[in-house]
Design a protein around this motif. Sequence first.
Motif, PDB file in Angstrom:
ATOM      1  N   ASP A  53      11.807   4.799  16.149  1.00  0.00           N
ATOM      2  CA  ASP A  53      11.039   5.829  16.837  1.00  0.00           C
ATOM      3  C   ASP A  53       9.550   5.815  16.492  1.00  0.00           C
ATOM      4  N   HIS A  54       9.205   5.394  15.263  1.00  0.00           N
ATOM      5  CA  HIS A  54       7.839   5.602  14.790  1.00  0.00           C
ATOM      6  C   HIS A  54       7.058   4.332  14.463  1.00  0.00           C
ATOM      7  N   SER A  55       7.731   3.286  14.077  1.00  0.00           N
ATOM      8  CA  SER A  55       7.008   2.125  13.563  1.00  0.00           C
ATOM      9  C   SER A  55       6.541   1.216  14.687  1.00  0.00           C
ATOM     10  N   ASP A  56       5.369   0.612  14.496  1.00  0.00           N
ATOM     11  CA  ASP A  56       4.882  -0.417  15.406  1.00  0.00           C
ATOM     12  C   ASP A  56       5.225  -1.798  14.854  1.00  0.00           C
ATOM     13  N   PHE A  57       6.207  -1.817  13.945  1.00  0.00           N
ATOM     14  CA  PHE A  57       6.600  -3.070  13.310  1.00  0.00           C
ATOM     15  C   PHE A  57       6.920  -4.138  14.337  1.00  0.00           C
ATOM     16  N   PHE A  58       7.586  -3.733  15.423  1.00  0.00           N
ATOM     17  CA  PHE A  58       8.045  -4.719  16.377  1.00  0.00           C
ATOM     18  C   PHE A  58       6.928  -5.210  17.294  1.00  0.00           C
ATOM     19  N   GLY A  59       5.761  -4.568  17.259  1.00  0.00           N
ATOM     20  CA  GLY A  59       4.643  -5.019  18.063  1.00  0.00           C
ATOM     21  C   GLY A  59       3.643  -5.852  17.290  1.00  0.00           C
ATOM     22  N   GLU A  60       3.670  -5.771  15.981  1.00  0.00           N
ATOM     23  CA  GLU A  60       2.727  -6.525  15.136  1.00  0.00           C
ATOM     24  C   GLU A  60       3.435  -6.919  13.839  1.00  0.00           C
ATOM     25  N   ARG A  61       4.473  -7.703  13.969  1.00  0.00           N
ATOM     26  CA  ARG A  61       5.377  -7.931  12.853  1.00  0.00           C
ATOM     27  C   ARG A  61       4.715  -8.650  11.687  1.00  0.00           C
ATOM     28  N   TRP A  62       3.971  -9.719  11.967  1.00  0.00           N
ATOM     29  CA  TRP A  62       3.337 -10.442  10.862  1.00  0.00           C
ATOM     30  C   TRP A  62       2.327  -9.561  10.150  1.00  0.00           C
ATOM     31  N   GLN A  63       1.482  -8.868  10.928  1.00  0.00           N
ATOM     32  CA  GLN A  63       0.448  -8.028  10.322  1.00  0.00           C
ATOM     33  C   GLN A  63       1.061  -6.907   9.494  1.00  0.00           C
ATOM     34  N   ARG A  64       2.099  -6.262  10.026  1.00  0.00           N
ATOM     35  CA  ARG A  64       2.738  -5.164   9.315  1.00  0.00           C
ATOM     36  C   ARG A  64       3.361  -5.655   8.011  1.00  0.00           C
ATOM     37  N   LEU A  65       4.044  -6.792   8.093  1.00  0.00           N
ATOM     38  CA  LEU A  65       4.663  -7.345   6.896  1.00  0.00           C
ATOM     39  C   LEU A  65       3.616  -7.694   5.846  1.00  0.00           C
ATOM     40  N   MET A  66       2.573  -8.417   6.270  1.00  0.00           N
ATOM     41  CA  MET A  66       1.589  -8.903   5.309  1.00  0.00           C
ATOM     42  C   MET A  66       0.794  -7.764   4.666  1.00  0.00           C
ATOM     43  N   ARG A  67       0.483  -6.717   5.423  1.00  0.00           N
ATOM     44  CA  ARG A  67      -0.284  -5.629   4.814  1.00  0.00           C
ATOM     45  C   ARG A  67       0.610  -4.713   3.978  1.00  0.00           C
ATOM     46  N   SER A  68       1.891  -4.585   4.370  1.00  0.00           N
ATOM     47  CA  SER A  68       2.778  -3.710   3.618  1.00  0.00           C
ATOM     48  C   SER A  68       3.040  -4.228   2.210  1.00  0.00           C
ATOM     49  N   ASP A  80     -11.920  -2.527 -14.303  1.00  0.00           N
ATOM     50  CA  ASP A  80     -12.322  -1.443 -13.414  1.00  0.00           C
ATOM     51  C   ASP A  80     -12.726  -1.942 -12.035  1.00  0.00           C
ATOM     52  N   ALA A  81     -12.381  -3.176 -11.701  1.00  0.00           N
ATOM     53  CA  ALA A  81     -12.710  -3.707 -10.374  1.00  0.00           C
ATOM     54  C   ALA A  81     -11.903  -2.983  -9.295  1.00  0.00           C
ATOM     55  N   PRO A  82     -12.433  -2.881  -8.076  1.00  0.00           N
ATOM     56  CA  PRO A  82     -11.667  -2.264  -6.983  1.00  0.00           C
ATOM     57  C   PRO A  82     -10.359  -3.022  -6.732  1.00  0.00           C
ATOM     58  N   ILE A  83      -9.375  -2.307  -6.255  1.00  0.00           N
ATOM     59  CA  ILE A  83      -8.076  -2.905  -5.961  1.00  0.00           C
ATOM     60  C   ILE A  83      -8.210  -3.908  -4.812  1.00  0.00           C
ATOM     61  N   VAL A  84      -7.500  -5.006  -4.927  1.00  0.00           N
ATOM     62  CA  VAL A  84      -7.449  -5.984  -3.839  1.00  0.00           C
ATOM     63  C   VAL A  84      -6.595  -5.421  -2.710  1.00  0.00           C
ATOM     64  N   HIS A  85      -7.156  -5.421  -1.500  1.00  0.00           N
ATOM     65  CA  HIS A  85      -6.443  -4.904  -0.333  1.00  0.00           C
ATOM     66  C   HIS A  85      -6.197  -6.013   0.674  1.00  0.00           C
ATOM     67  N   THR A  86      -5.412  -5.705   1.669  1.00  0.00           N
ATOM     68  CA  THR A  86      -5.077  -6.683   2.693  1.00  0.00           C
ATOM     69  C   THR A  86      -6.312  -7.115   3.478  1.00  0.00           C
ATOM     70  N   PRO A  87      -6.371  -8.395   3.908  1.00  0.00           N
ATOM     71  CA  PRO A  87      -7.496  -8.845   4.731  1.00  0.00           C
ATOM     72  C   PRO A  87      -7.561  -8.086   6.058  1.00  0.00           C
ATOM     73  N   THR A  88      -8.738  -8.082   6.652  1.00  0.00           N
ATOM     74  CA  THR A  88      -8.959  -7.355   7.902  1.00  0.00           C
ATOM     75  C   THR A  88      -8.004  -7.797   9.004  1.00  0.00           C
ATOM     76  N   ARG A  89      -7.625  -9.071   8.999  1.00  0.00           N
ATOM     77  CA  ARG A  89      -6.750  -9.575  10.074  1.00  0.00           C
ATOM     78  C   ARG A  89      -5.394  -8.876  10.102  1.00  0.00           C
ATOM     79  N   ASN A  90      -5.012  -8.231   9.005  1.00  0.00           N
ATOM     80  CA  ASN A  90      -3.708  -7.578   8.944  1.00  0.00           C
ATOM     81  C   ASN A  90      -3.757  -6.081   9.234  1.00  0.00           C
ATOM     82  N   LEU A  91      -4.943  -5.540   9.501  1.00  0.00           N
ATOM     83  CA  LEU A  91      -5.057  -4.102   9.721  1.00  0.00           C
ATOM     84  C   LEU A  91      -4.338  -3.681  11.003  1.00  0.00           C
TER      85      LEU A  91
END
Length: 344
Positions: free
Chosen positions: A66-81, A303-314
């Motif tokens: 009902d809520h997830s866009d997982f099925f529309g952007e599967r690679w991006q969702r997986l990689m950023r999650s 104290d470095a900022p946390i590493v986050h997902t690349p922009t391509r996965n947003l």
Amino acid sequence: MTEVVDAAPETCPVHADDAASAHGYEPLGPDSLTWQIWGTWTGMFQGLWAGSIQNMHPKLGAAVWDHSDFFGERWQRLMRSLYPISGVVFDSVVPGAQTGLEVRDYHRTVKGTMEDGSRYHALDPDVFYWAHATFWYGNVRLCERFGPFLTEDQKRQLFEESKAWYAQYGVSMRPVPDTYEDFLEYWDHMCRNVLRDHVSVRTVLDITQLPPPPFLSFIPTWLWDRYLVPQNQKLFMWLTTGFYDEPVREILGLEWTDTDERRFRLLGKGINLVMHRLLPKRALRHPRPRDAWDRVTGRVAADAPIVHTPTRNLPPESERDNPMHYCPVTAARRASYPGVLTAD
């Protein structure tokens, strides 16, 4: 202070104070077994297993459908999650990080009504713990199949550490079994009596419509669609069937022969040799766990900022303000701090 999420009859009490301290657990650190063996790219072998068995919980499957866009952007969702999921464990060495609470809060608005008229909420204690169980116990199943192979005492240690991991979310600990043996009974009960086939399960298992992953984007579309997709579907469906418990195979109508089992065990030995004996550990780690280890070893400032997902996965632009999504501002933060490793 304790806040209860509204609009659902069964939701986890959500604590506004420090998650682990509220439950008497300290965050896991580099001396834990979880840190030693979790957070590597070998988990990708188990990707379909994790996604499908989570969705086999009727309420979780309904929420995803009902809520997830997982099925529309599967690679991006997986990689950023992978970043916040692993960060619940590995961000313990980052000053001020409260990743567990952030992950919990992505689920506040995920609620609805099932086909039988009953209601679901992602913060239902039994639903939320099932998702966690697939993460930590999936780690055990991966090690059992592909290494590093564990002793029974190590499995018990991982279970005890999974409690400290779960406490980071600041939610009800009611569903958590007391002992590892109790957990195995819980897992067997779920597989035999609770899990169900669902359209969201079948959609996860069908990867025939997936484009190439980002690191294989150079592959021509015709080659991918005509030759590689059918082979990938066959291979990963076989791998996933090998990871399933027998009751789950029966629910989904999947066959697993003695020959399949022998081949799977042989494959596991080969993967263990290559991935865990020959390759350096740092190369195997996902960027977030790797960054945590780099902080511990001094490669990256504490104290470095946390590493986050690349922009391509947003998420898509239209979804970036949705509180359900992990959507950090990434590139600018990393660029402003030259000591931070960029994500892969």
